[in-house]
Design a protein around this motif. Structure first.
Motif, PDB file in Angstrom:
ATOM      1  N   THR A   4       7.060  10.797  -8.179  1.00 55.84           N
ATOM      2  CA  THR A   4       5.690  10.502  -8.601  1.00 55.84           C
ATOM      3  C   THR A   4       5.435   9.005  -8.514  1.00 55.84           C
ATOM      4  O   THR A   4       4.369   8.571  -8.054  1.00 55.84           O
ATOM      5  CB  THR A   4       5.455  11.009 -10.042  1.00 55.84           C
ATOM      6  N   TYR A   5       6.418   8.205  -8.922  1.00 50.97           N
ATOM      7  CA  TYR A   5       6.273   6.754  -8.803  1.00 50.97           C
ATOM      8  C   TYR A   5       6.152   6.333  -7.343  1.00 50.97           C
ATOM      9  O   TYR A   5       5.364   5.440  -7.013  1.00 50.97           O
ATOM     10  CB  TYR A   5       7.458   6.036  -9.446  1.00 50.97           C
ATOM     11  N   VAL A   6       6.915   6.946  -6.464  1.00 44.18           N
ATOM     12  CA  VAL A   6       6.823   6.620  -5.037  1.00 44.18           C
ATOM     13  C   VAL A   6       5.431   6.967  -4.511  1.00 44.18           C
ATOM     14  O   VAL A   6       4.821   6.190  -3.763  1.00 44.18           O
ATOM     15  CB  VAL A   6       7.914   7.338  -4.215  1.00 44.18           C
ATOM     16  N   LEU A   7       4.912   8.118  -4.908  1.00 44.46           N
ATOM     17  CA  LEU A   7       3.566   8.527  -4.504  1.00 44.46           C
ATOM     18  C   LEU A   7       2.529   7.518  -4.980  1.00 44.46           C
ATOM     19  O   LEU A   7       1.670   7.076  -4.208  1.00 44.46           O
ATOM     20  CB  LEU A   7       3.244   9.921  -5.039  1.00 44.46           C
ATOM     21  N   PHE A   8       2.599   7.131  -6.258  1.00 41.41           N
ATOM     22  CA  PHE A   8       1.654   6.143  -6.799  1.00 41.41           C
ATOM     23  C   PHE A   8       1.766   4.820  -6.051  1.00 41.41           C
ATOM     24  O   PHE A   8       0.754   4.189  -5.726  1.00 41.41           O
ATOM     25  CB  PHE A   8       1.889   5.905  -8.288  1.00 41.41           C
ATOM     26  N   ALA A   9       2.997   4.389  -5.760  1.00 38.74           N
ATOM     27  CA  ALA A   9       3.206   3.124  -5.044  1.00 38.74           C
ATOM     28  C   ALA A   9       2.572   3.176  -3.661  1.00 38.74           C
ATOM     29  O   ALA A   9       1.941   2.212  -3.227  1.00 38.74           O
ATOM     30  CB  ALA A   9       4.696   2.810  -4.945  1.00 38.74           C
ATOM     31  N   ALA A  10       2.727   4.295  -2.972  1.00 38.35           N
ATOM     32  CA  ALA A  10       2.160   4.430  -1.628  1.00 38.35           C
ATOM     33  C   ALA A  10       0.638   4.452  -1.663  1.00 38.35           C
ATOM     34  O   ALA A  10      -0.020   3.854  -0.806  1.00 38.35           O
ATOM     35  CB  ALA A  10       2.696   5.689  -0.956  1.00 38.35           C
ATOM     36  N   ILE A  11       0.079   5.117  -2.665  1.00 38.71           N
ATOM     37  CA  ILE A  11      -1.386   5.158  -2.796  1.00 38.71           C
ATOM     38  C   ILE A  11      -1.927   3.761  -3.081  1.00 38.71           C
ATOM     39  O   ILE A  11      -2.892   3.309  -2.458  1.00 38.71           O
ATOM     40  CB  ILE A  11      -1.810   6.154  -3.891  1.00 38.71           C
ATOM     41  N   VAL A  12      -1.304   3.063  -4.026  1.00 43.80           N
ATOM     42  CA  VAL A  12      -1.763   1.726  -4.383  1.00 43.80           C
ATOM     43  C   VAL A  12      -1.547   0.762  -3.208  1.00 43.80           C
ATOM     44  O   VAL A  12      -2.331  -0.161  -3.003  1.00 43.80           O
ATOM     45  CB  VAL A  12      -1.056   1.234  -5.669  1.00 43.80           C
ATOM     46  N   GLU A  13      -0.495   1.002  -2.408  1.00 47.45           N
ATOM     47  CA  GLU A  13      -0.249   0.154  -1.238  1.00 47.45           C
ATOM     48  C   GLU A  13      -1.443   0.158  -0.296  1.00 47.45           C
ATOM     49  O   GLU A  13      -1.813  -0.885   0.258  1.00 47.45           O
ATOM     50  CB  GLU A  13       0.998   0.623  -0.484  1.00 47.45           C
ATOM     51  N   VAL A  14      -2.051   1.306  -0.110  1.00 49.31           N
ATOM     52  CA  VAL A  14      -3.222   1.396   0.766  1.00 49.31           C
ATOM     53  C   VAL A  14      -4.315   0.450   0.276  1.00 49.31           C
ATOM     54  O   VAL A  14      -4.926  -0.274   1.066  1.00 49.31           O
ATOM     55  CB  VAL A  14      -3.731   2.852   0.832  1.00 49.31           C
ATOM     56  N   PHE A  15      -4.531   0.407  -1.034  1.00 55.50           N
ATOM     57  CA  PHE A  15      -5.579  -0.452  -1.582  1.00 55.50           C
ATOM     58  C   PHE A  15      -5.265  -1.932  -1.386  1.00 55.50           C
ATOM     59  O   PHE A  15      -6.143  -2.713  -1.033  1.00 55.50           O
ATOM     60  CB  PHE A  15      -5.816  -0.142  -3.065  1.00 55.50           C
ATOM     61  N   TRP A  16      -3.993  -2.327  -1.607  1.00 57.41           N
ATOM     62  CA  TRP A  16      -3.735  -3.753  -1.466  1.00 57.41           C
ATOM     63  C   TRP A  16      -3.698  -4.185  -0.015  1.00 57.41           C
ATOM     64  O   TRP A  16      -4.085  -5.305   0.308  1.00 57.41           O
ATOM     65  CB  TRP A  16      -2.546  -4.235  -2.274  1.00 57.41           C
ATOM     66  N   VAL A  17      -3.284  -3.301   0.895  1.00 59.16           N
ATOM     67  CA  VAL A  17      -3.324  -3.664   2.312  1.00 59.16           C
ATOM     68  C   VAL A  17      -4.780  -3.815   2.764  1.00 59.16           C
ATOM     69  O   VAL A  17      -5.126  -4.769   3.469  1.00 59.16           O
ATOM     70  CB  VAL A  17      -2.570  -2.629   3.175  1.00 59.16           C
ATOM     71  N   LEU A  18      -5.628  -2.899   2.347  1.00 56.46           N
ATOM     72  CA  LEU A  18      -7.054  -3.033   2.664  1.00 56.46           C
ATOM     73  C   LEU A  18      -7.640  -4.268   1.994  1.00 56.46           C
ATOM     74  O   LEU A  18      -8.497  -4.952   2.566  1.00 56.46           O
ATOM     75  CB  LEU A  18      -7.811  -1.773   2.262  1.00 56.46           C
ATOM     76  N   GLY A  19      -7.172  -4.568   0.785  1.00 60.14           N
ATOM     77  CA  GLY A  19      -7.616  -5.782   0.097  1.00 60.14           C
ATOM     78  C   GLY A  19      -7.235  -7.033   0.864  1.00 60.14           C
ATOM     79  O   GLY A  19      -8.026  -7.983   0.954  1.00 60.14           O
ATOM     80  N   LEU A  20      -6.028  -7.060   1.426  1.00 60.61           N
ATOM     81  CA  LEU A  20      -5.617  -8.214   2.227  1.00 60.61           C
ATOM     82  C   LEU A  20      -6.527  -8.387   3.440  1.00 60.61           C
ATOM     83  O   LEU A  20      -6.780  -9.505   3.884  1.00 60.61           O
ATOM     84  CB  LEU A  20      -4.167  -8.057   2.689  1.00 60.61           C
ATOM     85  N   ARG A  21      -7.017  -7.286   3.939  1.00 60.59           N
ATOM     86  CA  ARG A  21      -7.860  -7.334   5.135  1.00 60.59           C
ATOM     87  C   ARG A  21      -9.302  -7.700   4.821  1.00 60.59           C
ATOM     88  O   ARG A  21      -9.942  -8.421   5.586  1.00 60.59           O
ATOM     89  CB  ARG A  21      -7.808  -5.967   5.821  1.00 60.59           C
ATOM     90  N   PHE A  22      -9.827  -7.208   3.697  1.00 58.64           N
ATOM     91  CA  PHE A  22     -11.260  -7.324   3.461  1.00 58.64           C
ATOM     92  C   PHE A  22     -11.665  -8.206   2.282  1.00 58.64           C
ATOM     93  O   PHE A  22     -12.848  -8.443   2.075  1.00 58.64           O
ATOM     94  CB  PHE A  22     -11.870  -5.927   3.252  1.00 58.64           C
ATOM     95  N   SER A  23     -10.740  -8.691   1.476  1.00 56.96           N
ATOM     96  CA  SER A  23     -11.111  -9.495   0.307  1.00 56.96           C
ATOM     97  C   SER A  23     -11.743 -10.815   0.738  1.00 56.96           C
ATOM     98  O   SER A  23     -11.231 -11.495   1.628  1.00 56.96           O
ATOM     99  CB  SER A  23      -9.890  -9.775  -0.570  1.00 56.96           C
TER     100      SER A  23
END
Length: 116
Positions: A4-23
């Motif tokens: 479950t922690y791995v799943l949460f980490a992967a989901i949150v990873e998508v947000f921070w990678v997109l954040g690096l691109r669009f912030s």
């Protein structure tokens, strides 16, 4: 709970990678940093009960596959059949790693600590 922690980490990873691109604004950058912190928190928690190599492989593989799919379907990036084949291979690898991983790392860690 480790998966479950791995799943949460992967989901949150998508947000921070997109954040690096669009912030662009300071608030967006703060959100990106918070997502990075949460992502790595979940990775650390997962490594407490699962082998770290397995956690890292599943985290990076699933996150990379998700980001490629989001780029293709939401941001209309180029997407090809070979990319789809490789994403399927990543998913097969992630499932295979999960199926062949013993979740009993916390007991092994206690044995190692007890030996000191």
């Amino acid at each position: 709970m480790g998966w479950t922690y791995v799943l949460f980490a992967a989901i949150v990873e998508v947000f921070w990678v997109l954040g690096l691109r669009f912030s662009e604004t300071p608030l967006e950058w703060v959100g990106t940093i918070v997502a990075i912190v949460f992502s790595f928190y979940f990775i650390i928690k997962a490594c407490e009960v699962l082998p770290s190599g397995t956690v890292y492989a599943v985290f990076t593989g699933s996150g990379a596959a998700a980001i490629v799919l989001i780029d293709a379907f939401i941001f209309h990036a180029d997407f090809s059949i070979p990319q789809l084949i490789f994403i399927v291979l990543i998913i097969i690898g992630v499932v295979g790693i999960k199926m062949t991983t013993n979740d009993d790392v916390s007991t092994k860690n206690e044995d190692i600590q007890g030996a000191d």
